[in-house]
Design a protein around this motif. Structure first.
Motif, PDB file in Angstrom:
ATOM      1  N   GLY A  16       0.775  -1.178   0.152  1.00  0.00           N
ATOM      2  CA  GLY A  16       0.021   0.151   0.123  1.00  0.00           C
ATOM      3  C   GLY A  16       0.847   1.133   0.128  1.00  0.00           C
ATOM      4  O   GLY A  16       1.863   1.278   0.675  1.00  0.00           O
ATOM      5  N   GLY A  17       0.275   2.163  -0.812  1.00  0.00           N
ATOM      6  CA  GLY A  17       0.911   3.553  -0.944  1.00  0.00           C
ATOM      7  C   GLY A  17       2.475   3.470  -1.627  1.00  0.00           C
ATOM      8  O   GLY A  17       3.083   4.269  -1.297  1.00  0.00           O
ATOM      9  N   GLU A  18       2.577   2.475  -2.353  1.00  0.00           N
ATOM     10  CA  GLU A  18       3.957   2.445  -3.217  1.00  0.00           C
ATOM     11  C   GLU A  18       3.712   2.909  -4.490  1.00  0.00           C
ATOM     12  O   GLU A  18       2.703   2.703  -5.215  1.00  0.00           O
ATOM     13  N   PRO A  19       4.627   3.691  -4.882  1.00  0.00           N
ATOM     14  CA  PRO A  19       4.642   4.300  -6.370  1.00  0.00           C
ATOM     15  C   PRO A  19       4.499   3.304  -7.538  1.00  0.00           C
ATOM     16  O   PRO A  19       5.017   2.235  -7.176  1.00  0.00           O
ATOM     17  N   ILE A  20       3.713   3.666  -8.319  1.00  0.00           N
ATOM     18  CA  ILE A  20       3.249   2.771  -9.685  1.00  0.00           C
ATOM     19  C   ILE A  20       3.337   3.621 -10.757  1.00  0.00           C
ATOM     20  O   ILE A  20       2.737   4.673 -10.674  1.00  0.00           O
ATOM     21  N   ASP A  21       3.925   3.202 -11.888  1.00  0.00           N
ATOM     22  CA  ASP A  21       3.836   3.811 -13.086  1.00  0.00           C
ATOM     23  C   ASP A  21       2.775   3.090 -13.880  1.00  0.00           C
ATOM     24  O   ASP A  21       2.764   2.270 -14.550  1.00  0.00           O
ATOM     25  N   TRP A  22       1.288   3.871 -13.806  1.00  0.00           N
ATOM     26  CA  TRP A  22       0.286   3.301 -14.393  1.00  0.00           C
ATOM     27  C   TRP A  22      -0.425   4.489 -14.891  1.00  0.00           C
ATOM     28  O   TRP A  22      -0.529   5.674 -14.368  1.00  0.00           O
ATOM     29  N   PRO A  23      -0.897   4.705 -16.225  1.00  0.00           N
ATOM     30  CA  PRO A  23      -1.368   5.837 -16.774  1.00  0.00           C
ATOM     31  C   PRO A  23      -2.606   6.390 -16.148  1.00  0.00           C
ATOM     32  O   PRO A  23      -3.113   7.421 -16.567  1.00  0.00           O
ATOM     33  N   ASP A  24      -3.257   5.527 -15.576  1.00  0.00           N
ATOM     34  CA  ASP A  24      -4.686   6.095 -15.069  1.00  0.00           C
ATOM     35  C   ASP A  24      -4.779   6.026 -13.454  1.00  0.00           C
ATOM     36  O   ASP A  24      -3.912   5.312 -12.978  1.00  0.00           O
ATOM     37  N   ASP A  25      -5.531   7.014 -13.177  1.00  0.00           N
ATOM     38  CA  ASP A  25      -5.539   7.205 -11.644  1.00  0.00           C
ATOM     39  C   ASP A  25      -6.954   7.105 -11.179  1.00  0.00           C
ATOM     40  O   ASP A  25      -7.871   7.250 -11.871  1.00  0.00           O
ATOM     41  N   GLY A  26      -7.276   6.799  -9.847  1.00  0.00           N
ATOM     42  CA  GLY A  26      -8.648   6.407  -9.351  1.00  0.00           C
ATOM     43  C   GLY A  26      -9.216   5.232  -9.836  1.00  0.00           C
ATOM     44  O   GLY A  26     -10.629   5.151 -10.220  1.00  0.00           O
ATOM     45  N   VAL A  27      -8.370   4.172 -10.201  1.00  0.00           N
ATOM     46  CA  VAL A  27      -9.002   2.969 -10.649  1.00  0.00           C
ATOM     47  C   VAL A  27      -9.089   2.041  -9.568  1.00  0.00           C
ATOM     48  O   VAL A  27      -8.101   1.856  -9.131  1.00  0.00           O
ATOM     49  N   ILE A  28     -10.159   1.117  -9.138  1.00  0.00           N
ATOM     50  CA  ILE A  28     -10.239   0.158  -8.295  1.00  0.00           C
ATOM     51  C   ILE A  28     -10.409  -0.928  -9.072  1.00  0.00           C
ATOM     52  O   ILE A  28     -11.171  -1.189  -9.969  1.00  0.00           O
ATOM     53  N   LEU A  29      -9.454  -1.896  -8.786  1.00  0.00           N
ATOM     54  CA  LEU A  29      -9.302  -3.236  -9.369  1.00  0.00           C
ATOM     55  C   LEU A  29     -10.419  -4.217  -8.317  1.00  0.00           C
ATOM     56  O   LEU A  29      -9.916  -4.037  -7.193  1.00  0.00           O
ATOM     57  N   TYR A  30     -11.244  -5.011  -9.048  1.00  0.00           N
ATOM     58  CA  TYR A  30     -11.985  -5.798  -8.146  1.00  0.00           C
ATOM     59  C   TYR A  30     -12.183  -7.312  -8.624  1.00  0.00           C
ATOM     60  O   TYR A  30     -12.188  -7.201  -9.989  1.00  0.00           O
ATOM     61  N   ASP A  31     -12.640  -8.149  -7.822  1.00  0.00           N
ATOM     62  CA  ASP A  31     -13.083  -9.581  -8.373  1.00  0.00           C
ATOM     63  C   ASP A  31     -14.666  -9.335  -8.928  1.00  0.00           C
ATOM     64  O   ASP A  31     -15.676  -9.201  -7.950  1.00  0.00           O
ATOM     65  N   GLY A  32     -15.004  -9.302 -10.177  1.00  0.00           N
ATOM     66  CA  GLY A  32     -16.300  -9.043 -10.911  1.00  0.00           C
ATOM     67  C   GLY A  32     -17.185 -10.377 -10.605  1.00  0.00           C
ATOM     68  O   GLY A  32     -18.407 -10.039 -10.632  1.00  0.00           O
ATOM     69  N   VAL A  33     -16.820 -11.458 -10.198  1.00  0.00           N
ATOM     70  CA  VAL A  33     -17.950 -12.375  -9.947  1.00  0.00           C
ATOM     71  C   VAL A  33     -17.960 -12.698  -8.524  1.00  0.00           C
ATOM     72  O   VAL A  33     -18.962 -13.263  -8.351  1.00  0.00           O
ATOM     73  N   CYS A  34     -17.355 -11.927  -7.546  1.00  0.00           N
ATOM     74  CA  CYS A  34     -17.561 -11.853  -6.403  1.00  0.00           C
ATOM     75  C   CYS A  34     -18.735 -11.110  -6.132  1.00  0.00           C
ATOM     76  O   CYS A  34     -18.845  -9.849  -6.308  1.00  0.00           O
ATOM     77  N   ILE A  35     -19.823 -11.395  -5.345  1.00  0.00           N
ATOM     78  CA  ILE A  35     -21.138 -10.753  -4.943  1.00  0.00           C
ATOM     79  C   ILE A  35     -20.610  -9.818  -3.892  1.00  0.00           C
ATOM     80  O   ILE A  35     -21.001  -8.523  -3.968  1.00  0.00           O
ATOM     81  N   PHE A  36     -19.714 -10.034  -2.974  1.00  0.00           N
ATOM     82  CA  PHE A  36     -19.254  -9.172  -2.054  1.00  0.00           C
ATOM     83  C   PHE A  36     -18.401  -7.797  -2.630  1.00  0.00           C
ATOM     84  O   PHE A  36     -18.910  -6.654  -2.393  1.00  0.00           O
ATOM     85  N   CYS A  37     -17.697  -8.415  -3.697  1.00  0.00           N
ATOM     86  CA  CYS A  37     -16.923  -7.327  -4.220  1.00  0.00           C
ATOM     87  C   CYS A  37     -17.902  -6.364  -5.080  1.00  0.00           C
ATOM     88  O   CYS A  37     -17.542  -5.118  -5.391  1.00  0.00           O
ATOM     89  N   ALA A  38     -18.859  -6.847  -5.726  1.00  0.00           N
ATOM     90  CA  ALA A  38     -19.774  -6.037  -6.662  1.00  0.00           C
ATOM     91  C   ALA A  38     -20.625  -5.164  -5.793  1.00  0.00           C
ATOM     92  O   ALA A  38     -20.818  -4.030  -6.064  1.00  0.00           O
ATOM     93  N   ARG A  39     -20.843  -5.642  -4.413  1.00  0.00           N
ATOM     94  CA  ARG A  39     -21.411  -4.710  -3.500  1.00  0.00           C
ATOM     95  C   ARG A  39     -20.593  -3.685  -3.038  1.00  0.00           C
ATOM     96  O   ARG A  39     -21.160  -2.476  -2.934  1.00  0.00           O
ATOM     97  N   TRP A  40     -19.181  -3.860  -2.886  1.00  0.00           N
ATOM     98  CA  TRP A  40     -18.231  -3.181  -2.295  1.00  0.00           C
ATOM     99  C   TRP A  40     -18.315  -1.942  -3.583  1.00  0.00           C
ATOM    100  O   TRP A  40     -18.199  -0.684  -3.196  1.00  0.00           O
TER     101      TRP A  40
END
Length: 147
Positions: free
Chosen positions: A3-27
Motif C-alpha cells: 500500500g502506498g507504493e509508487p506505480i507507473d500506471w497511466p490511469d488514476d482513481g482505478v479500483i480493481l475488483y473481483d467481478g464475479v464476487c458478489i461481496f466485491c460487486a456490493r463494494w
C-alpha cells in the motif's frame, strides 16, 4: 506491494475488483453511490485491462486475494486499499483513524473476509458490468498498453 507504493500506471482513481464476487460487486456499488464527484472508476479483474493491472500489481488474476486501487500515483492493496478508497468519499474521511490499527491486524481481518467471500456472499458465473448506475465508470479495456 501492499500500500502506498509508487506505480507507473497511466490511469488514476482505478479500483480493481473481483467481478464475479458478489461481496466485491456490493463494494463497488457502495463506493460508486457515495463517490458523487465520480473520481473513481472500476475495472473487474476478469477484463483485459483489469488482468493487466492485476499482473502489474502481483495479483494472480485466476485467484485474486485482494482488491486494489491506484490513487495519486500510488498502489494500495488489501486493507490499505479499502481505507484509501473510503477516505476519498464524502463523510468517510474519519476512516483514516483506522490506520492507527496495526497493518498486520487489519490485513488479518481483510484476509479472513477475502478467503471466505464466495462461501459467505456467493459468486456469479460471469462478471456483470452492465449496471446503468455504473455507465461510463467501468474500464473493460483500453487500446493503449499501460506497460
Amino acid at each position: 506491494m501492499s500500500g502506498g507504493e509508487p506505480i507507473d500506471w497511466p490511469d488514476d482513481g482505478v479500483i480493481l475488483y473481483d467481478g464475479v464476487c458478489i461481496f466485491c460487486a456490493r463494494w463497488v456499488r457502495f463506493v460508486a453511490i457515495r463517490d458523487t464527484a465520480h473520481r473513481l472508476r472500476f475495472t473487474p479483474i476478469e477484463s483485459p485491462y483489469g488482468r493487466r493491472l492485476a499482473e502489474r500489481l502481483g495479483i494472480d488474476p485466476a485467484n485474486p486475494d485482494t482488491n486494489a486501487v491506484i490513487l495519486g500515483g500510488q498502489a494500495y492493496l488489501r486493507s490499505n486499499a479499502a481505507l484509501a478508497v473510503l477516505s476519498t468519499l464524502p463523510r468517510w474521511h474519519w476512516v483514516r483513524l483506522l490506520r492507527l490499527v496495526p497493518l498486520r491486524v487489519r490485513d488479518v481481518v481483510y484476509g479472513l473476509i477475502a478467503r471466505n467471500r464466495y462461501r459467505v456472499f456467493g459468486r456469479r458465473d460471469s462478471c456483470d458490468v452492465s449496471a446503468p448506475w455504473l455507465a461510463g465508470r467501468v474500464i473493460w479495456d483500453q487500446p493503449s498498453d499501460p506497460d
